[in-house]
Design an enzyme around this catalytic site. Structure first.
Site, mmCIF file in Angstrom:
data_model
loop_
_atom_site.group_PDB
_atom_site.id
_atom_site.type_symbol
_atom_site.label_atom_id
_atom_site.label_comp_id
_atom_site.label_asym_id
_atom_site.label_seq_id
_atom_site.Cartn_x
_atom_site.Cartn_y
_atom_site.Cartn_z
ATOM 1 N N GLY A 5 0.771 -1.238 0.000
ATOM 2 C CA GLY A 5 0.000 0.000 0.000
ATOM 3 C C GLY A 5 0.802 1.288 0.000
ATOM 4 N N PRO A 27 12.275 2.280 -5.093
ATOM 5 C CG PRO A 27 13.432 2.797 -7.029
ATOM 6 C CD PRO A 27 13.311 3.159 -5.583
ATOM 7 C CB ILE A 53 -5.388 -1.113 10.564
ATOM 8 C CG1 ILE A 53 -5.357 -1.641 11.989
ATOM 9 C CG2 ILE A 53 -6.229 0.128 10.446
ATOM 10 C CD1 ILE A 53 -4.083 -2.333 12.350
ATOM 11 N N GLY A 69 74.497 20.206 3.082
ATOM 12 C CA GLY A 69 75.692 21.047 3.048
ATOM 13 C C GLY A 69 76.778 20.378 2.210
ATOM 14 C CE LYS A 72 76.457 16.422 4.007
ATOM 15 N NZ LYS A 72 77.742 16.967 3.530
ATOM 16 C CB SER A 130 70.271 16.782 -0.252
ATOM 17 O OG SER A 130 70.607 17.236 1.037
#
Ligand SMILES: Nc1ncnc2c1ncn2[C@@H]1O[C@H](COP(=O)(O)OS(=O)(=O)O)[C@@H](OP(=O)(O)O)[C@H]1O
Ligand SMILES: Nc1ncnc2c1ncn2[C@@H]1O[C@H](COP(=O)(O)OP(=O)(O)O)[C@@H](O)[C@H]1O
Length: 615
Positions: A28, A101, A156, A449, A455, A523
């Protein structure tokens, strides 16, 4: 995608409520919705006449389910409708009724975010009782985190012993819906309108709300801006010396100056400034916006991190319980490696234990997840790094996640909670746990460095001193890496870039164990060091160990400068290969003017300060 803006919007409506209506057609659902439209006075008289005439031609009482079909074709009603949604306004409130759905399509819609519901009406045929459909819908509503469930116990009027049957069914329903206890179980007759808008004389024993009362009591799930602040970090940029953390505000609002916490590292920060491209500085931002956050101080942040308010923070865990709608053909296997995507986080996970599947068609839980496709799977996963998430019970929106198998989406669903780690030895030890134990923040201290600048000497001296103070510390030395991990590399620009990348990776692995990692590596290039910093998942500090080339060359501890001058070594830094000093290092140590103990003491004091627990 249409979510919040119905084609018909009443200008006066102040509130919105999105209600999903679930239930078998025969129970329903359409009749209830049609009757609701009628009772709320939303239908033109001509429409009502049509329904009455069509029904009486068939010799039946007015069939309110016709209303929905015929409204589809018309556009001038007070109700607007498309295939899965109906919009109308009642008492200053704008309602969106979302029709559920087929359950797969429904789940797909809800999970994709096409719809977010504040509440659900579950329509149950009182004569038919609780069937698989009802159980399935109850499970799906709980799965989606919809907590406000109104049960319409329909038909109902067809029962002789309505009162007794209502008592029995509402007890059974409360049991079936224990994961999302219904706010009301309403005895209704959708076709007669009993307890839809008006209290029915046929149910004098019922003193609860009508459907309309129950709808008016629906509280809107907080819209995204009212949820707790969550900024999902997408990227980190450096601009004019500042680090800008770019991210999407997934929920809540943020203002410049707000104190925040950076997760999962659990670092208190302040949103020093907020920037938006191309406007520049802004005072605040809200859910849905992309924003750049300039954090106070030199803070580490990376993609996948989350910024949140200190007092309303999401969960952080490495072991999680997930509930997922499984879309892939094959279900999850124990120990299988998958990827968990949540916000901007994307982490490898391993499936722990045996996943279980809830078979949607059968409406029952299966022991294992073999036939998981298009079913709901509960599983526990162990991530390789901490995951920041919201629990579905706290915020279904913030709990959304996806599991990937390779590059395919295997499942869509929710993070439920952190898994109990007590069962099998507690799972992997996390950085947070390690830091809590050591009382120190892990960090990467990067010494750059010239060769001979000092270092290695300073790294070792600081290591000794920090170790003596009980701090977990280790050194990643360029020279050592060159004789082990990096034996395949020479000193071309590309090889140096690779050497920096590897050193950063090793430092990251060590930092993840809670160590303060001192890296000593020439580096020489700014760009390589910037990449190392940006790849770092821990606080990163650059220290310039600075001595003029002439000093380094005079020291020449390994005789390398002499050999480089003689041409025996090519591409030697400072001789025939460049060194680019940092423009704004976190610390600079002039080793030509400081003694070794002085420079080492400065380095130790710096490390001590930045790894102190209060930061
Ligand atoms: N061509 C050339 N250029 C620079 N350095 C050279 C070269 N050839 C060998 N060495 C020795 O290698 C050490 C530097 O390695 P790194 O890994 O720190 O260099 S880099 O960061 O990849 O540029 C460096 O160690 P340190 O003196 O401790 O810095 C040198 O001993
Ligand atoms: N203040 C200082 N800091 C570091 N090293 C110094 C200092 N003063 C002199 N030295 C000397 O300089 C040399 C630096 O060599 P090393 O530490 O191997 O440099 P790097 O690792 O940068 O190549 C050592 O012989 C060290 O004793």
């Amino acid at each position: 995608m249409q979510t919040e803006s119905p084609p018909l919007a009443a200008a006066t409506a102040t509130q919105v409520a999105r209600i999903v209506v679930a239930g078998h057609v025969d129970h329903g659902k359409s009749t209830l919705i049609g009757r609701l439209m009628y009772d709320l006075g939303l239908l033109h008289q001509s429409k009502i006449d049509d329904v009455v005439a069509a029904s009486s031609r068939r010799g039946v009482a007015p069939e309110w389910s016709y209303v929905l079909d015929s409204l589809q074709e018309e556009r001038d009603q007070a109700v607007t409708i498309d295939t899965t949604r109906i919009w109308f306004t009642h008492r200053q409130r704008r309602y969106t009724i979302i029709d559920a759905p087929g359950h797969r399509q429904f789940l797909a819609n809800m999970l994709s975010g096409a719809s977010e519901a504040d509440a659900a009406i579950l329509v149950v045929d009182a004569a038919a009782g609780i069937g698989e459909q009802t159980l399935r819908h109850a499970y799906l509503l709980a799965f989606l985190g919809i907590r406000h469930v109104i049960v319409a116990l329909n038909k109902i009027d067809l029962l002789d012993d309505a009162r007794v049957r209502y008592g029995e069914l509402s007890a059974q329903l409360r049991d079936a819906l224990r994961r999302t206890p219904p706010v009301a179980v309403i005895p209704v007759s959708a076709s007669r309108g009993d307890n839809v808008a008006a209290r029915a004389a046929t149910t004098p024993w019922y003193d609860g709300p009508t459907i309309v009362d129950a709808l008016e009591a629906v509280r809107r799930v907080a819209p995204p801006v009212q949820r707790p602040l969550r900024i999902a970090v997408q990227d980190v940029y450096r601009r004019d010396g500042a680090r800008i953390v770019a991210g999407t505000v997934a929920g809540g609002t943020v203002a410049s100056g707000d104190p925040l916490v950076l997760l999962p590292a659990d670092v208190p920060v302040v949103a020093h400034r907020l920037v938006r491209w191309p406007d520049g500085d802004v005072a605040g931002a809200a859910a849905g916006e992309t924003i750049g956050v300039v954090l106070d101080g030199e803070r580490f942040a990376g993609r996948g991190d989350v910024l949140a308010p200190p007092l309303d923070r999401p969960q952080v865990a490495q072991r999680l319980v997930l509930e997922m709608f499984w879309v892939d053909v094959r279900g999850p296997l124990q120990n299988e490696r998958l990827r968990l995507k949540r916000g901007t986080q994307d982490v490898p996970v391993v499936v722990d234990g045996t996943p279980s599947a809830y078979d949607i068609e059968e409406a029952r839980t299966l022991g294992a997840a073999g036939d998981a496709q298009h079913n709901i799977v509960t599983l526990q996963v162990r991530a390789t790094s901490p995951v920041v998430f919201d629990r579905r019970a706290d915020d279904p929106h913030g709990a959304r996640c996806v599991l990937l198998r390779g590059s395919r989406v295997a499942a869509i669903g929710f993070t439920i909670d952190a898994a109990d780690a007590s069962g099998d030895g507690g799972g992997p030890v996390t950085l947070v746990e390690r830091e809590r134990r050591s009382g120190r923040r892990a960090a990467i201290v990067w010494l750059t460095g010239l060769s001979g600048a000092g270092k290695s000497t300073l790294a070792r001296a600081a290591e000794r001193e920090l170790f003596e103070r009980g701090i977990a510390v280790s050194v990643v030395d360029g020279d050592l890496l060159r004789s082990t991990l990096n034996t395949d590399l020479a000193f071309s620009d590309e090889d140096r870039a690779e050497s920096v990348r590897r050193a950063a990776a090793v430092a990251g692995i060590l930092a993840e164990t809670g160590h303060v990692v001192i890296v000593s590596l020439i580096s020489p290039f700014v760009s390589d060091r910037a990449r190392a910093r940006d790849a770092a998942r821990h606080p990163f500090y650059e220290v310039y160990v600075n001595a003029p080339l002439a000093t380094c060359e005079a020291r020449d501890p390994k005789g390398l400068y002499r050999r480089a001058r003689e041409g025996a070594i090519r591409s030697f830094t400072g001789i025939d290969s460049p060194y680019e000093p940092p423009a704004s290092p976190d610390l600079e140590l002039r080793t030509d003017t400081l003694s070794v103990p002085e420079a080492a003491a400065e380095l130790v004091a710096f490390v001590d300060g930045v790894t102190a627990p209060s930061r």
